[in-house]
Design an enzyme around this catalytic site. Structure first.
Site, PDB file in Angstrom:
ATOM      1  CB  SER A 212      26.177  -0.331  69.880  1.00  8.58           C
ATOM      2  OG  SER A 212      25.669  -0.983  71.002  1.00  8.58           O
ATOM      3  CG  ASP A 433      21.394  -5.980  66.717  1.00  8.32           C
ATOM      4  OD1 ASP A 433      21.904  -6.611  67.654  1.00  8.32           O
ATOM      5  OD2 ASP A 433      21.648  -4.788  66.491  1.00  8.32           O
ATOM      6  CG  HIS A 462      25.154  -5.010  68.250  1.00  4.36           C
ATOM      7  ND1 HIS A 462      23.996  -4.262  68.217  1.00  4.36           N
ATOM      8  CD2 HIS A 462      26.005  -4.336  69.081  1.00  4.36           C
ATOM      9  CE1 HIS A 462      24.142  -3.196  68.987  1.00  4.36           C
ATOM     10  NE2 HIS A 462      25.350  -3.215  69.516  1.00  4.36           N
TER      11      HIS A 462
END
Length: 528
Positions: A212, A433, A462
């Site tokens: 991320s 995502d 994610h």
């Protein structure tokens, strides 16, 4: 976030697989200056039941890297030491955020990689500046997310003003408490911290694995110090061209699509949830629940804003869907709001660690790049987005709204230019995502010219590696073992893995998602 891991699952599962050879540093590659610090790390045992060999230490870094002999702050570190004769150096891991603690992630990654691969690395976690056990740790306004907050959708001037007052007061509190720190809360500063950690570890180069926001941090580090990168793994990739206002607007449509995918899943499991076999009717029932909670918050604590907070995590990870669906069904069909309150406490409520994470999130994102200072632009952009994507648009706007009033002028984000100077990197991305939409991975793949992109086709989660998809994990293990990268021709991708099936309802004998997936998603940082 940490609550979710405790509620939904136990210890991380361990997988199987492979071993690494060095990538030569680029001769003459431009790089940022080192911050010279002769540091010896004093590692102490800090093992847990799940990760008994975990060790902890701390390192001092300059508050201002332009003044390396000035004031310092302290970063907390963790590691699982290597055990094999062959040693491939430190593998630094980051769970994203900004604002996520990486101390436990080191144990998770070491336990989830194939034993023979993990044994060749010191897997090193760290709390970035301002986070967790690092000092000082930020907490601008404890209880900022206490229930019940104003409705996120500003249907009246009074509701809009109430939300604006919250955003302004949070920004002002950060300025009062941390005015000396806020100018130095940037991704660039955090990347320079990484290089101080590298020096303290005594490593010529680091291996890096980020999820991320951690992909953006890793990309910035690689831009600043290409000759210091050995292996670079980026999972769920931030588009560096959109930081941060545009990226947040882009998320809204993607999260709306994931929420509709959840509604479709609920409809397909109508025998369990009794909310209708048509996804549109199921979605209408969810919005009717939202309206009812505006008049009468569940348990005196779950109003519309808290409901959104509870269901947003389902856009990150479908392993939460069975729990969220049960709460939805109980509220609508049985007039029982107990499961909804429990779901809020497990998924949506913010604890002390969450207050810290949000304080760092805003401090980094609001300082990193330019945000509109005219609220009229936010109002226009978010109402337009709400018309197309009502699920999270305004909730997301208020989450980021302190940036409109931030007490420190914005910096300029690092330009991530096309380069062949960074060693071959490995990128992972799910096609659906919501937090980091697919195009961001394509952008970074093209700019890191020697990188490979592995795509999870049909996946909407994610953070996808070490979550139970054996195909993805084989590529990760091979790269960490000996630098092997897929070099295929699948459009923008070099390799494609099929997504895991969606979970089954809790009444089924099948588990709702994998144990490792639930553990990982309990460790990832505050929502990006």
């Amino acid at each position: 976030m940490k609550k979710r891991a405790a509620v939904l699952c136990g210890a991380a599962a361990v997988v199987v697989a492979s071993g690494l050879t060095a990538v030569p540093a680029e001769a003459g590659a431009p790089h940022a200056p080192e911050t010279s610090r002769a540091t010896t790390l004093a590692w102490k045992k800090c093992g847990t039941d799940d990760y008994p060999t975990l060790q902890c230490a701390s390192v001092e870094v300059p508050l201002d890297h332009a003044d390396p002999s000035g004031r310092t702050i302290t970063l907390a570190l963790s590691r699982i030491p290597h055990t094999a004769k062959k040693y491939q150096g430190p593998l630094l891991v980051n769970p994203g955020g900004p604002g996520g603690s990486g101390l436990t992630l080191a144990g998770f990654v070491a336990a989830s990689l194939p034993k023979e691969v993990a044994a060749e690395y010191d897997v090193v976690g760290f709390d970035p500046r301002g986070v967790g056990d690092s000092r000082p740790a930020l907490d601008c306004a404890p209880g900022h997310f206490d229930a019940v907050r104003p409705d996120s959708v500003p249907t009246s001037p009074e509701v809009e003003q109430a939300n604006l007052d919250r955003a302004k007061s949070f920004a002002e509190a950060c300025g009062r408490k941390y005015g000396d720190l806020l100018p130095h809360m940037t991704t660039t500063a955090a990347a320079r911290d990484l290089d101080v950690i590298r020096q303290a570890l005594g490593a010529e180069r680091i291996n890096y694995f980020g999820y991320s926001y951690g992909t953006y941090l890793g990309t910035v580090y690689a831009k600043l110090y290409p000759q210091r990168v050995r292996r670079l793994v980026l999972d769920s990739v931030v588009d560096p061209t959109g930081v941060w206002y545009d990226s947040n607007l882009d998320q809204n449509q993607a999260f709306n699509a994931r929420h509709r995918a959840f509604m479709d899943w609920v409809a397909k499991n109508d025998a369990t949830y009794r909310l209708g076999t048509d996804a549109e009717k199921t979605e209408a029932a969810w919005y009717a629940m939202r309206s009812a909670l505006k008049e009468n918050p569940a348990g005196g604590k779950v109003g519309p804003a808290e409901l959104e907070d509870t269901y947003v995590p389902g856009g990150y990870y479908n392993g939460y869907w069975p729990y969220l669906a049960e709460a939805f069904s109980s509220y609508v069909n049985d007039k029982d709001d107990g499961p909804l309150v429990e779901a809020y406490e497990n998924f949506g409520a913010t604890d002390v660690a969450g207050d810290n994470g949000y304080s760092v999130y805003t401090s980094v994102e609001c300082r990193d790049a330019v945000w509109p200072r005219d609220w009229a632009q936010w109002r226009k952009d978010n109402w337009e987005m709400y018309e197309r994507a009502p699920f999270m648009s305004w909730n997301n706007a208020w989450y980021n709204a302190p940036c409109a009033y931030w007490p420190v002028e914005p910096a300029r984000p690092e330009r991530i230019n096309t380069t062949s100077q960074v060693p071959p990197a490995l990128l992972f991305q799910a096609t659906d995502d919501a937090a980091t939409p697919y195009q961001g991975a394509v952008t970074v793949h093209r700019r890191l010219e020697r990188s490979s992109l592995v795509v999870e086709s049909g996946g909407g989660n994610h953070g996808i590696t070490l979550s139970g998809n054996a195909c993805l994990d084989r590529h990760l293990a091979a790269y960490l073992a000996d630098g092997t990268l897929p070099r295929g021709s699948h459009g923008d991708a070099d390799a494609v893995c099929e997504a895991l099936p969606d979970p089954k309802p809790l009444t089924s004998k099948a588990a709702p998602g994998t144990a490792r997936g639930s553990v990982l998603h309990g460790l990832l940082g505050p929502r990006l």
